[in-house]
Every structure is written in structure tokens, then in C-alpha cells.
Design a protein around this motif. Structure first.
Motif, short mmCIF file in Angstrom:
data_model
loop_
_atom_site.label_atom_id
_atom_site.label_comp_id
_atom_site.label_asym_id
_atom_site.label_seq_id
_atom_site.Cartn_x
_atom_site.Cartn_y
_atom_site.Cartn_z
N PHE A 1 0.83 -1.21 0.00
CA PHE A 1 0.00 0.00 0.00
C PHE A 1 0.86 1.25 0.00
O PHE A 1 0.55 2.23 -0.68
CB PHE A 1 -0.92 0.01 1.22
N LYS A 2 1.94 1.23 0.78
CA LYS A 2 2.80 2.41 0.87
C LYS A 2 3.47 2.70 -0.48
O LYS A 2 3.75 3.86 -0.81
CB LYS A 2 3.85 2.21 1.95
N VAL B 1 -9.72 -3.78 3.28
CA VAL B 1 -9.96 -2.51 2.61
C VAL B 1 -8.83 -2.24 1.62
O VAL B 1 -7.65 -2.24 2.01
CB VAL B 1 -10.06 -1.35 3.63
N ASN B 2 -9.18 -2.03 0.37
CA ASN B 2 -8.18 -1.70 -0.65
C ASN B 2 -8.03 -0.18 -0.70
O ASN B 2 -8.67 0.50 -1.50
CB ASN B 2 -8.60 -2.26 -2.01
N TYR B 3 -7.18 0.33 0.17
CA TYR B 3 -7.03 1.78 0.30
C TYR B 3 -6.53 2.39 -1.01
O TYR B 3 -5.56 1.91 -1.61
CB TYR B 3 -6.05 2.10 1.43
N LEU B 4 -7.21 3.46 -1.41
CA LEU B 4 -6.80 4.14 -2.64
C LEU B 4 -5.51 4.93 -2.44
O LEU B 4 -4.74 5.12 -3.38
CB LEU B 4 -7.90 5.10 -3.11
N GLY B 5 -5.28 5.40 -1.24
CA GLY B 5 -4.10 6.21 -0.96
C GLY B 5 -3.96 6.43 0.53
O GLY B 5 -4.68 5.83 1.34
N GLY B 6 -3.05 7.32 0.89
CA GLY B 6 -2.79 7.58 2.29
C GLY B 6 -3.74 8.59 2.90
O GLY B 6 -4.67 9.09 2.23
N PRO B 7 -3.57 8.90 4.17
CA PRO B 7 -4.44 9.87 4.86
C PRO B 7 -4.36 11.25 4.22
O PRO B 7 -3.33 11.65 3.68
CB PRO B 7 -3.89 9.89 6.29
N PRO C 1 -2.69 0.65 6.62
CA PRO C 1 -1.55 0.20 5.80
C PRO C 1 -0.83 1.31 5.03
O PRO C 1 0.40 1.31 5.00
CB PRO C 1 -2.18 -0.83 4.86
N PRO C 2 -1.54 2.26 4.40
CA PRO C 2 -0.79 3.29 3.66
C PRO C 2 -0.28 4.43 4.53
O PRO C 2 0.35 5.36 4.01
CB PRO C 2 -1.82 3.79 2.64
N SER C 3 -0.57 4.40 5.84
CA SER C 3 -0.13 5.48 6.72
C SER C 3 1.39 5.52 6.80
O SER C 3 2.03 4.50 7.04
CB SER C 3 -0.70 5.31 8.13
N VAL C 4 1.96 6.68 6.58
CA VAL C 4 3.41 6.86 6.69
C VAL C 4 3.71 7.91 7.74
O VAL C 4 4.39 7.66 8.74
CB VAL C 4 4.03 7.25 5.34
N GLU D 1 -12.43 8.63 6.55
CA GLU D 1 -11.66 8.25 5.35
C GLU D 1 -11.59 6.73 5.20
O GLU D 1 -11.58 6.22 4.07
CB GLU D 1 -10.24 8.82 5.44
N ILE D 2 -11.52 6.03 6.32
CA ILE D 2 -11.51 4.56 6.25
C ILE D 2 -12.80 4.07 5.62
O ILE D 2 -12.81 3.20 4.73
CB ILE D 2 -11.30 3.95 7.65
#
Length: 684
Positions: free
Chosen positions: A42-43, A230-236, A284-287, A295-296
Motif C-alpha cells: 500500500f505504501k 480494505v483496498n485503500y486508494l491512498g494515504g491519509p 496500511p498506507p499510513s506513513v 476516510e476509512i
């Protein structure tokens, strides 16, 4: 055979490592690491802009403006009613509140009216105080459900729980699509929003099976407790950086400062995105930071509507990958040099990682922990074994072989050590014998220590020449040595190599004599012959040597001895001469029946490289050749004149001197009519 045993041993080690890793995987060991490995995908994913979902955020700007107007705390529900009216007039297709209206408020009627009028509002509930779930195939069970006020709930087009599944490392990777609360089956807020967007009359069309939930003509893959990845589209979302979702400030929307054209025909999610409010989680995409709950839910809605479902690979597939990669690593380590093996192992790891990215884009999660560990552990174990045992074994073997073989030949032999077994094979090869002339006289004038030192120096120089030309040192024989070419490594030019070595030995002896004037009387005799011979380790199981046997070998030894008869330094056989080109000058010596044989053989002298011959030497050779031809024709008196001419040019010409004596004798005492010109050697 040795390669086979080595391969089988390494395969056994790789299989053992694969078994240990498989057991660890099946017991859930390193589960968090597995999950974090999947988070990496994800990242590395490039953000995708949502086309269906817009977020109205109770953000920091809204908090500041409320505080400036003297209102601190929750927004009055009359403002939420106005927000619903504004969004409905702007053409929002579905309005979703990620806000619990569970406490009474004087404005509840206003909000219920607006919700009723809009007809497309989905309200959030929450499961509270989960009970123990015995089976992972069942949805999460909650003791009670927190709902909006009854009048608001009854006015809503749908209800959905806002619970998320927080894993042991604090990361939200899944949401429960269905929960049980107060003995009621409650769909997820995202599932209810998607159903409303698709105008489905029922959110839960069929009770979920152990691995999937039927929904709107598709099957949503489920994990434990009816959860969906959840297939996250992008980060926060972060201020000043591109956002996956279009985010409008709640206060801007209420006060007419927002462009509401962007909400037309969209799902509009209303939720908190303000600092200090504890509705955010690691994802997962959180950096750099956590992601707000709204958003979730927005990402979960997009996952469902795009059918962008993620499925972890099966346990069987993971186990197969562990074993396959471990076994593939074996030939990489066994066949390649350490540096190349390391590069290849990293390449194998890179291929698996690339495959993981491709599979992820197609909805399949590959395990990013155990298969890569299979490569790493197998590589390390086999490399340690190779370095500590096999390389040390080869170093010992290399040290022994280097005493007999040139480094180049040793390198080839080490690739196939089984070639040094107690056996022999038939090959056409070239063998060389050399011996020192006048050594006894030299030895009498030296002290024993000086003699040993000289002999060691001489043998070292001659052996180095053998090795330089790719030969094998067979043995030392007093003040002589034996060497051969053509085994254990195939050498098509073995005759040329042996002749080059012989010529260089002659040069090295001349150099040694200049360095040691006391050895000036020293001469060398070399005999080389080419032919079929047996080569291999011969002897007993307790003691054997790598050597050559056969008539061609015996003839080479006899040829070396013939140097004494003809006053030459290098004699070669007919087959050796046949394999040389015009680069070398060779002259016929004689037809000789060597000791122990009955048939004559042609014997030649290797004079030298043609390019090194002076005009005087060439004149000498021409006179010799004419004399030899006259000798064969029984014209002995004429032959005498040619040999005398040859000796006048080079008084040291041994063969010319021998033939001069013969011709003089035969001229005075002619041979019988059956004379064939064959010389019979009486000594070795």
C-alpha cells in the motif's frame, strides 16, 4: 557422483528449512510481520483519486470558526439539518453520516425532518462491548448497539455500523461487513452506503458464508469474523498534499463558500477530521500520520463499488511458494560463484517482490515474509556450508593439485573432482620426459646442501614452465621429470603446448647456466611423443597417482634417451611433428628401432621457432637435409661433403657429426643390398 551427493545434501538442507518455515507460518508466528509486509504494498502504491465519494469534514477550520462565534463543542443539529438540505438541493446521490446522534437534542425534530425529506441519508450506529467470539467464521457479536435517536433513525434511508477491526499492532486493515448486536444483524456503514448508491432494496441480500458475502451481483471475499480487507486508494489526507478524496470544510459548505457542484451524484460522507478528536487510526498506507475514521469508510465504499477486492493467497499456495523458492535457491548457490550467487539470490527476491506487486494490482495478496525468508535462510545456510566446508575442502584439494597441475588445469579439475577417481580413460595425448646431462660431474663438485639447493631451483623453474603451458607434472625422477598434456582437461593443441614447454625449458637452462658458471657443462635432454595412452589414477585404494601409461609413453622416454646418440636436446615423435605447423622448424633425425621394440619409428629434432632461426642456421639445415637425402640414396661419399659443409657452418651440430661418421664408414664399407637405413638403439 560427487556433484550429485552435494546437490542432494543441499536439497535436503533446503527442504528442512522449508519445513521449519512452513510450521512457523501455520502456527501464526510472525503474523504481525506478515501484515506489515502487506502494508508495504500500500505504501508503494501511487494514490488514486476517488470519483464517487466526497467528504464533508468537521475539520480544524470549522472548529476555529465555531470557537470564534462563541460556540464551543458539538454543532447544533439544526446546522446538520441545514447541511442535509443543502446537499440534497446540490444533487448528492447518497448522504452518509459518520456521526452518532444517540443523545437527545432540542433540534432532533429539525434533523429528522431534513433526513426524511432528503430520502437518501444513511446514519451510523455502533456496536458496543463485544462479547467473546468462539468461531472466526461468525461475525463479531456485540452486547448492545448504539443507535441514533429513534425519530432520526426512523427517518433515515438506512443504518450501518461504523466499527472497524483494529489488529494487534493497532492497524486497521479490515472492516467487519456484518456484525451482530442486540441479536440484530447490522451491515457496515460502507456496505449500507454502497447499497443505497446502487439503489439496492436490501443491504444484506444473503447471509455471508465462511469466505464471501453476495452483494449486488458480486461476491465480496471475507476473512475471519466476516471482515473485508480494505483496498485503500491512498494515504491519509493532509493539508498541502494531494488527497485521495475531495474534502470540503463543513462550515464552508454551510456558509455557501464551497463549490457544491462537485457533490452532484456522489456519495457524501460527513465526519470528523479535526485534530485532537480520537477517531483516527493507523492504516496500511499510513506513513506520516493516522487516518480519520471517515476516510476509512470512504475507502471501504470505493473497494465495494469498484469490486477492487483483496484476497490473501491460500495457505497451500504460501507453503508451495516456501518450498519452491527454497529449492530454486539450491542450484543458484551450488552452480554459481559466491558473488554471482548472491546477486542471483537478490534477483530471485526481486522477481518475487515484482510478482507481489503485479498480484496485488490484480487483487491477490502474496505473503511477503515467509517466501522471501525461504530464499534468505536457504541461501545463508547453503553459503555457510559452502564457505566453511566445501570451500575449505577445495582449498586443501587445490593446494595438493597445484603441486602437480597448473592453476588453470586445477580450476577445471575442481569443477569435476570425480575425474580424479581410481580409474583410467583412453585418450590421445602428448607426454614429455626431460633429463639433465652431465649432472653426475656437476654433483661431484658441489657440497650436498648446495646440490640440493641447485636441484630444487632447477626443478622449480622447469615445473613452472610445465604449468605455464597447461601441463600436468606426473613425477620427478632423480634429476629428470615427466609431464603430459591433454588430461584431465581436454587440450586439442596438447602437442603444441608440450613443444613450447620444451623450447622454453631449453632457454631456461641457458639462463641458469649464465647465472651459475659452475654448471656451464650442464645439458638437458627432452623427448616428447604424441599418441593414444591410458590416463587416470592408477595404483591401489590406499595409494595411487595420476599418471599415463602406454606404448606412446614408453616411446617418449626412449626419444629422450636418443638425445645422447645424436647430440641433440629435443627429440619428438612422428605424431607430435604431424600436429605442428610451419611455425616450428623440425628436422628428421633417423628411423630408429628403440630398445625393446622391433619396428622402426621416425625420430625428429625440434630445432626451434622458425622466426627465430638465423640465415646461418638455415644454411646449416639445408646442408643437413641434402646430406640426409643422399644418405638415404646410398650416395655416401656425396653425403659426406654435405655433412662436412653443415659442420663447417655449425661445428656443434650433433646429428651432422653422427651422419658424417656413418657415411665415412659406409663409403669405405658399403652395406648389403637389403640395407634400409634403420638405426637400432642399443641403450635407453
Amino acid at each position: 557422483m560427487r556433484h550429485r551427493r552435494r546437490l542432494l545434501l543441499n536439497l535436503a538442507v533446503a527442504s528442512l528449512i522449508a519445513l521449519i518455515l512452513s510450521a512457523a507460518f501455520l502456527t501464526g508466528f510472525l503474523y504481525t510481520a506478515q501484515a506489515s509486509g502487506a502494508d508495504f504494498l500500500f505504501k508503494a502504491k501511487s494514490g488514486e483519486k476517488s470519483q464517487r465519494v466526497v467528504i464533508i469534514a468537521f475539520d480544524n477550520q470549522t472548529v476555529r470558526e465555531l470557537a470564534a462565534s462563541g460556540r464551543i463543542g458539538a454543532l447544533p443539529r439544526s446546522n446538520y439539518a441545514k447541511l442535509v438540505d443543502v446537499l440534497a438541493q446540490a444533487g448528492a446521490r447518497v448522504i452518509v453520516f459518520d456521526v452518532l446522534f444517540d443523545t437527545p437534542s432540542p433540534d432532533d425534530g429539525d434533523l429528522a425532518r431534513a433526513v426524511q425529506q432528503a430520502g437518501n441519508v444513511v446514519m451510523a450506529t455502533a456496536g458496543d462491548l463485544p462479547s467473546l467470539v468462539v468461531s472466526s467464521s461468525l461475525p463479531f457479536q456485540y452486547q448492545k448497539q448504539i443507535k441514533p435517536r429513534p425519530e432520526i433513525a426512523s427517518a433515515a434511508a438506512g443504518l450501518g455500523h461504523g466499527n472497524v477491526s483494529v489488529e494487534s499492532d493497532g492497524t486497521v486493515r479490515r472492516i467487519p461487513l456484518v456484525i451482530t448486536a442486540d441479536k440484530e444483524n447490522v451491515p457496515a456503514l460502507s456496505l449500507a452506503a454502497a447499497a443505497s448508491y446502487l439503489r439496492r432494496p436490501n443491504v444484506i441480500e444473503q447471509w455471508p458464508s465462511a469466505d464471501s458475502l453476495p452483494f449486488a451481483g458480486r461476491r465480496i471475499p471475507l476473512g475471519a469474523n466476516a471482515t473485508m480487507l480494505v483496498n485503500y486508494l491512498g494515504g491519509p489526507s493532509r493539508a498541502g498534499s494531494p488527497s485521495t478524496f475531495t474534502v470540503l470544510s463543513l462550515n464552508d459548505t454551510l456558509n455557501g463558500r464551497a463549490d457544491l457542484s462537485i457533490v452532484r451524484d456522489k456519495i457524501v460522507l460527513i465526519g470528523v477530521m479535526a485534530t485532537g478528536i480520537a477517531d483516527d487510526h493507523w492504516t496500511p498506507p499510513s506513513v506520516a500520520g493516522r487516518m480519520y475514521g471517515v476516510e476509512i469508510h470512504a475507502n471501504a465504499i470505493e473497494t465495494i463499488l469498484q469490486s477492487a477486492f483483496l484476497t490473501p493467497e491460500s495457505d497451500l499456495a504460501v507453503l508451495a511458494s516456501i518450498f519452491l523458492l527454497a529449492l530454486i535457491t539450491v542450484p543458484v548457490v551450488v552452480r554459481l560463484r559466491p558473488l554471482l550467487a548472491t546477486i542471483a539470490a537478490f534477483g530471485l527476491w526481486g522477481i518475487y517482490l515484482l510478482t507481489s506487486f503485479i498480484s496485488f494490482d490484480n487483487g491477490l495478496f502474496l505473503n511477503l515474509v515467509y517466501p522471501p525468508l525461504s530464499i534468505a535462510f536457504t541461501f545463508l545456510a547453503l553459503m555457510v556450508n559452502r564457505v566453511l566446508f566445501e570451500e575449505s575442502e577445495q582449498r586443501v584439494l587445490r593446494g595438493v593439485l597445484n603441486q602437480y597441475l597448473s592453476p588453470a588445469v586445477t580450476k577445471e579439475v575442481l569443477k569435476s573432482p570425480e575425474s580424479l577417481g581410481l580409474s583410467g580413460s583412453r585418450r590421445v595425448m602428448t607426454v614429455l620426459f626431460s633429463d639433465i646431462r652431465g649432472f653426475t660431474t656437476i654433483a661431484e663438485g658441489m657440497e650436498p646442501e648446495e646440490l640440493v639447493h641447485f636441484l630444487n631451483e632447477y626443478m622449480t623453474r622447469m615445473t613452472d614452465i610445465v604449468f605455464k603451458h597447461g601441463g600436468v607434472l606426473d613425477k620427478y625422477m632423480g634429476d629428470g621429470l615427466m609431464a603430459f598434456w591433454g588430461a584431465p582437461v581436454e587440450q586439442p593443441d596438447h602437442a603444441r603446448r608440450a613443444c613450447e614447454a620444451a623450447l622454453e625449458m631449453r632457454q631456461e637452462l641457458a639462463k641458469l647456466k649464465r647465472e651459475r658458471p659452475t654448471t656451464n657443462s650442464l645439458e638437458i635432454g627432452i623427448g616428447a611423443n604424441t599418441g593414444p595412452m591410458m590416463v587416470g589414477n592408477m595404483g591401489s585404494q590406499r595409494r595411487f597417482e595420476y599418471t599415463v601409461l602406454g606404448d606412446a609413453v614408453n616411446l617418449a622416454s626412449r626419444l629422450e634417451g636418443l638425445n645422447k646418440e645424436y647430440g641433440t636436446q629435443i627429440t619428438i615423435g612422428e605424431e607430435t611433428r604431424a600436429q605442428l605447423n610451419n611455425e616450428y622448424t623440425v628436422r628428421m633425425l633417423d628411423l630408429v628401432v628403440v630398445k625393446g621394440k622391433t619396428r622402426p619409428v621416425s625420430v625428429y629434432e625440434l630445432v626451434g621457432l622458425s622466426r627465430d632461426l638465423s640465415a646461418i642456421q638455415q644454411d646449416n639445415l639445408r646442408s643437413y637435409e641434402r646430406g640426409l637425402s643422399l644418405y638415404r640414396e646410398r650416395r655416401f661419399a656425396e653425403a659426406v661433403a654435405e655433412f662436412e659443409r653443415a659442420l663447417a657452418i655449425d661445428p656443434r651440430d650433433g646429428p651432422a657429426r653422427v651422419y658424417l661418421g656413418r657415411c665415412q664408414t659406409l663409403a669405405s664399407e658399403p652395406p648389403s643390398p637389403d640395407w634400409d637405413g634403420v638405426f637400432v638403439a642399443r641403450r635407453k
